[in-house]
Design an enzyme around this catalytic site. Structure first.
Site, PDB file in Angstrom:
ATOM      1  N   ASP A  59       0.857  -1.185   0.000  1.00 13.74           N
ATOM      2  CA  ASP A  59       0.000   0.000   0.000  1.00 13.74           C
ATOM      3  C   ASP A  59       0.890   1.231   0.000  1.00 13.74           C
ATOM      4  O   ASP A  59       1.992   1.204   0.555  1.00 13.74           O
ATOM      5  CB  ASP A  59      -0.907   0.016   1.232  1.00 13.74           C
ATOM      6  CG  ASP A  59      -2.055  -0.978   1.147  1.00 13.74           C
ATOM      7  OD1 ASP A  59      -2.449  -1.342   0.021  1.00 13.74           O
ATOM      8  OD2 ASP A  59      -2.564  -1.384   2.203  1.00 13.74           O
ATOM      9  N   ASP A  82      -6.989  -1.370  -4.667  1.00 12.89           N
ATOM     10  CA  ASP A  82      -8.085  -1.053  -3.745  1.00 12.89           C
ATOM     11  C   ASP A  82      -9.044  -0.048  -4.377  1.00 12.89           C
ATOM     12  O   ASP A  82     -10.267  -0.179  -4.258  1.00 12.89           O
ATOM     13  CB  ASP A  82      -7.550  -0.480  -2.433  1.00 12.89           C
ATOM     14  CG  ASP A  82      -6.654  -1.437  -1.667  1.00 12.89           C
ATOM     15  OD1 ASP A  82      -6.791  -2.661  -1.837  1.00 12.89           O
ATOM     16  OD2 ASP A  82      -5.809  -0.945  -0.892  1.00 12.89           O
TER      17      ASP A  82
END
Length: 150
Positions: free
Chosen positions: A111, A125
């Protein structure tokens, strides 16, 4: 754009962005991009959204494979005059596969998009969330108003 091509494009952009972060940042390194609003912050996420169920990689792999199969089956039976539903499924599939690859390769998801007021996330995402929003929007519209091709 054909369904699988769009899913592969989402997957490729996701994996390229994560590669760029992994090769240019150290874990937990953060770079302000827009003041204190938006940073690039490289983190390892061993869980789901918000770090839930950390270190349950096998569960996530199994669920993701099942979701991918369901998406492919849904696409197969989707009428061709539903381009927005097809778009939503392609976004969700590409995003799911992007995070699946991370889990299989590293045991965690990379991330890096950091809005500072929300947990750090990635392009996969975003694709999944936009896909779900489009899917819900299309499914909640009255039948005559759904995004059908003329």
């Amino acid at each position: 754009m054909p369904f699988l091509l769009l899913a592969l494009l989402v997957l490729a952009i996701d994996q390229l962005s994560k590669y760029m972060i992994r090769t240019n940042f150290q874990p937990n390194e953060s770079l302000p991009v827009i003041g204190s609003f938006f940073h690039l912050t490289y983190v390892h996420n061993p869980g789901a959204a918000f770090g839930l169920l950390a270190n349950k990689t096998q569960v996530f792999v199994g669920v993701t494979v099942l979701v991918a199969i369901i998406i492919l089956a849904a696409y197969r039976y989707l009428p061709p005059d539903r381009p927005l539903l097809r778009l939503s499924l392609a976004l969700m599939l590409g995003g799911a596969l992007g995070n699946l690859i991370d889990r299989l390769r590293f045991g965690y998801v990379v991330d890096f998009l950091d809005l500072r007021i929300w947990p750090v996330f990635n392009l996969a995402d975003m694709a999944i969330v936009f896909g779900v929003i489009i899917l819900c929007w299309q499914l909640l519209l009255p039948a005559g108003e759904q995004g059908r091709e003329p």
